[in-house]
Scaffold this active site. Structure first.
Site, PDB file in Angstrom:
ATOM      1  N   ASN A   9       0.868  -1.177   0.000  1.00  0.00           N
ATOM      2  CA  ASN A   9       0.000   0.000   0.000  1.00  0.00           C
ATOM      3  C   ASN A   9       0.904   1.226   0.000  1.00  0.00           C
ATOM      4  O   ASN A   9       1.527   1.536   1.019  1.00  0.00           O
ATOM      5  CB  ASN A   9      -0.891  -0.048   1.261  1.00  0.00           C
ATOM      6  CG  ASN A   9      -1.735   1.207   1.413  1.00  0.00           C
ATOM      7  OD1 ASN A   9      -1.760   2.073   0.539  1.00  0.00           O
ATOM      8  ND2 ASN A   9      -2.427   1.307   2.542  1.00  0.00           N
ATOM      9  N   TRP A  10       0.976   1.902  -1.139  1.00  0.00           N
ATOM     10  CA  TRP A  10       1.917   3.024  -1.271  1.00  0.00           C
ATOM     11  C   TRP A  10       1.396   4.304  -0.602  1.00  0.00           C
ATOM     12  O   TRP A  10       2.102   5.294  -0.550  1.00  0.00           O
ATOM     13  CB  TRP A  10       2.224   3.295  -2.750  1.00  0.00           C
ATOM     14  CG  TRP A  10       2.897   2.146  -3.449  1.00  0.00           C
ATOM     15  CD1 TRP A  10       3.276   0.940  -2.913  1.00  0.00           C
ATOM     16  CD2 TRP A  10       3.290   2.091  -4.837  1.00  0.00           C
ATOM     17  NE1 TRP A  10       3.858   0.143  -3.865  1.00  0.00           N
ATOM     18  CE2 TRP A  10       3.883   0.822  -5.057  1.00  0.00           C
ATOM     19  CE3 TRP A  10       3.202   2.970  -5.919  1.00  0.00           C
ATOM     20  CZ2 TRP A  10       4.376   0.431  -6.302  1.00  0.00           C
ATOM     21  CZ3 TRP A  10       3.694   2.581  -7.159  1.00  0.00           C
ATOM     22  CH2 TRP A  10       4.269   1.325  -7.352  1.00  0.00           C
ATOM     23  N   LYS A  11       0.145   4.264  -0.146  1.00  0.00           N
ATOM     24  CA  LYS A  11      -0.478   5.430   0.510  1.00  0.00           C
ATOM     25  C   LYS A  11      -0.227   6.693  -0.323  1.00  0.00           C
ATOM     26  O   LYS A  11      -0.238   6.617  -1.539  1.00  0.00           O
ATOM     27  CB  LYS A  11       0.035   5.548   1.953  1.00  0.00           C
ATOM     28  CG  LYS A  11      -0.191   4.242   2.741  1.00  0.00           C
ATOM     29  CD  LYS A  11      -0.011   4.370   4.226  1.00  0.00           C
ATOM     30  CE  LYS A  11      -0.260   3.014   4.890  1.00  0.00           C
ATOM     31  NZ  LYS A  11      -0.166   3.031   6.331  1.00  0.00           N
ATOM     32  N   HIS A  95      -9.599   0.959   5.204  1.00  0.00           N
ATOM     33  CA  HIS A  95      -8.294   1.117   5.852  1.00  0.00           C
ATOM     34  C   HIS A  95      -8.455   1.996   7.085  1.00  0.00           C
ATOM     35  O   HIS A  95      -9.283   2.908   7.110  1.00  0.00           O
ATOM     36  CB  HIS A  95      -7.296   1.738   4.873  1.00  0.00           C
ATOM     37  CG  HIS A  95      -5.891   1.665   5.382  1.00  0.00           C
ATOM     38  ND1 HIS A  95      -5.386   2.581   6.281  1.00  0.00           N
ATOM     39  CD2 HIS A  95      -4.896   0.775   5.152  1.00  0.00           C
ATOM     40  CE1 HIS A  95      -4.138   2.242   6.577  1.00  0.00           C
ATOM     41  NE2 HIS A  95      -3.810   1.157   5.897  1.00  0.00           N
ATOM     42  N   GLU A  97      -6.835   4.377   8.127  1.00  0.00           N
ATOM     43  CA  GLU A  97      -6.681   5.822   7.866  1.00  0.00           C
ATOM     44  C   GLU A  97      -7.970   6.395   7.273  1.00  0.00           C
ATOM     45  O   GLU A  97      -8.310   7.552   7.509  1.00  0.00           O
ATOM     46  CB  GLU A  97      -5.453   6.046   6.962  1.00  0.00           C
ATOM     47  CG  GLU A  97      -4.171   5.825   7.754  1.00  0.00           C
ATOM     48  CD  GLU A  97      -3.026   5.185   7.003  1.00  0.00           C
ATOM     49  OE1 GLU A  97      -2.999   5.256   5.759  1.00  0.00           O
ATOM     50  OE2 GLU A  97      -2.148   4.595   7.667  1.00  0.00           O
ATOM     51  N   GLU A 167      -5.383  -5.275  10.438  1.00  0.00           N
ATOM     52  CA  GLU A 167      -4.352  -4.258  10.662  1.00  0.00           C
ATOM     53  C   GLU A 167      -4.629  -3.562  11.995  1.00  0.00           C
ATOM     54  O   GLU A 167      -5.414  -2.605  12.045  1.00  0.00           O
ATOM     55  CB  GLU A 167      -4.364  -3.220   9.539  1.00  0.00           C
ATOM     56  CG  GLU A 167      -4.045  -3.777   8.170  1.00  0.00           C
ATOM     57  CD  GLU A 167      -3.450  -2.717   7.237  1.00  0.00           C
ATOM     58  OE1 GLU A 167      -2.360  -2.962   6.729  1.00  0.00           O
ATOM     59  OE2 GLU A 167      -4.058  -1.649   7.062  1.00  0.00           O
ATOM     60  N   GLY A 173       2.530   1.870  10.945  1.00  0.00           N
ATOM     61  CA  GLY A 173       3.479   2.981  10.842  1.00  0.00           C
ATOM     62  C   GLY A 173       4.221   3.282  12.133  1.00  0.00           C
ATOM     63  O   GLY A 173       4.869   4.317  12.254  1.00  0.00           O
ATOM     64  N   SER A 212       3.510  -2.548  10.326  1.00  0.00           N
ATOM     65  CA  SER A 212       4.960  -2.617  10.558  1.00  0.00           C
ATOM     66  C   SER A 212       5.580  -3.934  10.105  1.00  0.00           C
ATOM     67  O   SER A 212       6.507  -4.445  10.743  1.00  0.00           O
ATOM     68  CB  SER A 212       5.286  -2.332  12.027  1.00  0.00           C
ATOM     69  OG  SER A 212       4.885  -1.015  12.357  1.00  0.00           O
ATOM     70  N   GLY A 233       2.914  -1.175   4.300  1.00  0.00           N
ATOM     71  CA  GLY A 233       2.995   0.253   3.996  1.00  0.00           C
ATOM     72  C   GLY A 233       4.444   0.645   3.754  1.00  0.00           C
ATOM     73  O   GLY A 233       4.986   0.468   2.668  1.00  0.00           O
ATOM     74  N   GLY A 234       5.098   1.152   4.795  1.00  0.00           N
ATOM     75  CA  GLY A 234       6.459   1.697   4.680  1.00  0.00           C
ATOM     76  C   GLY A 234       7.432   0.803   3.923  1.00  0.00           C
ATOM     77  O   GLY A 234       8.146   1.278   3.032  1.00  0.00           O
TER      78      GLY A 234
HETATM   79  P1  13P Z   1       3.077   0.079   7.746  1.00  0.00           P
HETATM   80  O1  13P Z   1       3.592  -1.183   7.092  1.00  0.00           O
HETATM   81  O2  13P Z   1       3.823   1.301   7.332  1.00  0.00           O
HETATM   82  O3  13P Z   1       2.940  -0.071   9.223  1.00  0.00           O
HETATM   83  O4  13P Z   1       1.573   0.305   7.175  1.00  0.00           O
HETATM   84  C1  13P Z   1       0.671  -0.731   7.219  1.00  0.00           C
HETATM   85  C2  13P Z   1      -0.528  -0.353   6.452  1.00  0.00           C
HETATM   86  O5  13P Z   1      -1.280   0.521   6.851  1.00  0.00           O
HETATM   87  C3  13P Z   1      -0.779  -1.057   5.184  1.00  0.00           C
HETATM   88  O6  13P Z   1      -2.058  -0.793   4.697  1.00  0.00           O
END
Ligand code: 13P
Length: 259
Positions: A9-11, A95, A97, A167, A173, A212, A233-234
């Site tokens: 997920n590149w956000k 998600h 967020e 999640e 994050g 994470s 994510g990251g």
């Molecule tokens: P991180 O891997 O940066 O914790 O993010 C997870 C995420 O929200 C994937 O959708």
């Protein structure tokens, strides 16, 4: 064993050129991959170009969100059909967020799940508790509420039509992942909820873990019986770490999960 799915997920990260570079590097690594499924969720403006670069490879490209209406005066939103006709085949929905920063409630997410499925997109439905909810012993009731609300009236004919992603909000994050044991226990609980609603198909549904995930913890997480992949994510923003996690998933798929 369910086929593992490693999803990035590149956000809201990457310029256009950076997104192309990342997609090209992933493509080189994943070319002809068949043991593990791979998915990337770039910002909507890049879905078309990224899906063109990844065409004919075993990589899914998807959106990070959709709006549940067919079309209309909804400035700034994108529809399921727009994602599909731009080369996408999946969409993340619910998600944390979207739930917490943009205040999306379960019934709204449910409409999106139905629209995505009716359009032929595979939803990756995200659920997860906040830290204070886990500490108050409310994890299971929070997850049940999210599952019931987001899947209210959702008909699923085949386990390939939807993916679930657990999640925990406190792990996203933060660098602090759920322990493999915590994630396993929670995901086994989610699968049993799913079995109660959808029957034996629960054994085939993929439940990803997100929060994470990185190369250093992927092996232990992905070796758990009810963790069928990762939503990253990251660590999905660099092809090195993302591809390292794909390689770990591939090794586990070939060698089997021994715990
Ligand atoms: P991180 O891997 O940066 O914790 O993010 C997870 C995420 O929200 C994937 O959708």
């Amino acid at each position: 064993m369910r086929k593992l799915l490693i999803a990035g997920n590149w956000k809201m990260f990457k310029t256009f050129d950076e997104a192309i570079d990342l997609a090209k590097n992933i493509e080189k690594f994943v070319r002809n991959e068949s043991v593990v499924d791979v998915a990337v969720f770039p910002p909507a403006t890049y879905i078309h170009v990224v899906s063109s670069l990844l065409k004919n490879r075993s990589i899914f490209v998807g959106a990070q969100n959709i709006y549940p209406e067919e079309e209309g005066a909804f400035t700034g939103e994108i529809s399921a059909k727009m994602v599909l006709t731009s080369g996408g085949s999946m969409t993340i929905l619910g998600h944390s967020e979207r739930r917490n920063v943009f205040g999306e409630p379960n019934d709204f997410i449910c409409k999106k799940v139905k629209k995505a499925m009716a359009t032929g997109l595979i939803p990756v439905l995200c659920i997860g508790e906040k830290l204070e909810e886990r500490e108050a012993g409310e994890t299971e009731s929070v997850l049940i509420g999210q599952l019931e609300g987001s899947l209210d009236g959702v008909k699923i004919d085949s386990p390939d039509e939807i993916v679930l992603a657990y999640e925990p909000v406190w792990a996203i994050g933060t660098g602090v992942n759920a322990t493999p044991e915590q994630a396993q226990a929670t995901q086994a609980f989610i699968r049993e909820w799913f079995r109660g609603r959808y029957g034996p198909m629960a054994d085939k549904i993929r439940i990803l873990y997100g929060g994470s995930v990185k190369p250093s913890n992927a092996e232990k997480l992905l070796s758990q019986a009810d963790i069928d992949g990762a939503l990253i994510g990251g660590a999905s923003l660099s092809s090195e770490s993302f591809c390292e996690i794909i390689a770990i998933a591939k090794r586990i798929s070939i060698e089997g999960k021994c715990q």
